[in-house]
Design a protein around this motif. Structure first.
Motif, short mmCIF file in Angstrom:
data_model
loop_
_atom_site.label_atom_id
_atom_site.label_comp_id
_atom_site.label_asym_id
_atom_site.label_seq_id
_atom_site.Cartn_x
_atom_site.Cartn_y
_atom_site.Cartn_z
N LYS A 108 0.83 -1.21 0.00
CA LYS A 108 0.00 0.00 0.00
C LYS A 108 0.87 1.26 0.00
O LYS A 108 0.61 2.21 -0.75
N ALA A 109 1.91 1.25 0.83
CA ALA A 109 2.78 2.43 0.90
C ALA A 109 3.48 2.65 -0.44
O ALA A 109 3.66 3.80 -0.86
N ILE A 110 3.85 1.58 -1.11
CA ILE A 110 4.52 1.71 -2.41
C ILE A 110 3.54 2.17 -3.48
O ILE A 110 3.87 3.01 -4.32
N ASP A 111 2.32 1.67 -3.42
CA ASP A 111 1.28 2.13 -4.36
C ASP A 111 1.06 3.63 -4.25
O ASP A 111 0.73 4.30 -5.24
N GLU A 112 1.26 4.18 -3.05
CA GLU A 112 0.99 5.59 -2.81
C GLU A 112 2.20 6.49 -3.04
O GLU A 112 2.10 7.71 -2.91
N MET A 113 3.35 5.91 -3.37
CA MET A 113 4.56 6.71 -3.61
C MET A 113 4.41 7.57 -4.87
O MET A 113 3.77 7.17 -5.84
N LYS A 114 5.03 8.72 -4.83
CA LYS A 114 5.10 9.57 -6.02
C LYS A 114 6.18 9.04 -6.96
O LYS A 114 7.17 8.46 -6.52
N SER A 115 5.99 9.26 -8.23
CA SER A 115 6.97 8.84 -9.22
C SER A 115 8.09 9.88 -9.33
O SER A 115 7.86 11.06 -9.09
N PRO A 116 9.28 9.43 -9.70
CA PRO A 116 9.69 8.03 -9.93
C PRO A 116 9.94 7.32 -8.61
O PRO A 116 10.55 7.88 -7.69
#
Length: 311
Positions: A108-116
């Motif tokens: 979940k935390a990775i899904d919510e990360m900003k790119s890149p």
């Protein structure tokens, strides 16, 4: 626990559960035959990746922390943030979800990360998201002489209280590594899974010993892979920042910020998160019989064309 085929819930020889004696011990699970920490492994195959993702993948204790810091600085040149923000915040770890820890928040935390996104994983290649396997995102994979890896991994698990107590702790852990039942094992399968994709345009393989020998050259190779243009000064500054001695003394990468969490055994002086970092430390620990067993693992990967540097 890790490295002896047990679940981690029982403490050998004292009748206590791991939770009673070491309440911050991370639980384990087996998924598709691989021992790993508790995580949402069933969801990884269908996980959405992004074209500009950068995944730092390794068998544990193969130069993971150094690779993360190198990639972060090559990608951002943000030395100020690197000097002031914990690495676990800048590069998130996918394959552990344990809400007791501030940095192990899982998918979940990775899904919510900003790119890149910069993402760390110890997963075998076949367990990575299908989109990533097929080229949506880039993978940087570091590998290392397993004779040094097994010692470093043992020290880490002892330092983080992840091993069952009892006699011959290292011997039991070593045997599980060779037998392929320890965390993230089998080692040959892990390494070969990425080696077989070496010609994919989105995969870069790095040999730990080469990076240690000539870090500026490794920095330039990573930069080319990521499409980054660096000056000679940039390269020199990154190499200095990621020098093993500087990394060991850097409180943003050496896990000293875990001290108040109760996960790390700071009373154990022999072990620390970042060790000597010099290839060949296995000579100090492995018996001739143990070294011979590791040679069999090495031959498995060398038969496939991957050379392991031994010193």
């Amino acid at each position: 626990m890790a490295g002896n085929g047990q679940t981690g819930d029982a403490m050998a020889g004292n009748g206590q559960t791991g939770d009673e004696k070491y309440p911050m011990r991370i639980k384990e699970r087996v998924f598709k035959g691989i021992l790993m920490w508790q995580c949402e492994a069933e969801e990884f195959e269908t996980m959405e990746t992004r074209e500009d993702d950068i995944w730092i993948c390794t068998f544990p204790r193969s130069g993971t922390t150094m690779t993360q810091e190198l990639v972060y600085l090559i990608q951002t040149l943000d030395f100020e943030r690197a000097d002031n923000t914990e690495l676990d915040t800048r590069v998130l770890f996918l394959d552990c979800k344990d809400d007791r820890f501030p940095f192990y928040k899982g998918k979940k935390a990775i899904d919510e990360m900003k790119s890149p996104r910069l993402i760390k994983s110890h997963l075998h290649h076949f367990l990575l998201p299908e989109q990533l396997q097929n080229g949506k995102g880039r993978i940087i994979y570091m590998f290392r002489n397993p004779k040094d890896v097994v010692i470093s991994l043992f020290k880490l698990f002892a330092w983080t209280r992840q091993l069952d107590e009892g006699e011959n702790m290292f011997g039991r852990f070593f045997d599980s590594f060779v037998e392929g039942t320890a965390y993230a094992c089998p080692w040959p399968k892990h390494v070969l899974g990425y080696w077989e994709r070496k010609d994919d345009g989105h995969v870069l393989l790095l040999r730990y010993e080469d990076v240690i020998k000539d870090m500026p050259a490794a920095i330039r190779r990573i930069a080319k892979f990521l499409g980054r243009t660096l000056t000679d000064e940039n390269v020199a500054n990154i190499a200095d920042h990621c020098n093993i001695v500087n990394m060991r003394n850097n409180d943003k990468v050496n896990l000293s910020y875990w001290k108040n969490i109760g996960y790390v055994n700071f009373e154990e002086n022999e072990s620390q998160f970042i060790n000597k970092g010099h290839p060949g430390t296995w000579h100090e620990k492995l018996s001739p019989e143990q070294a011979a067993k590791m040679d069999k693992l090495i031959r498995e990967v060398e038969d496939a064309g991957l050379q392991i540097v031994q010193t």
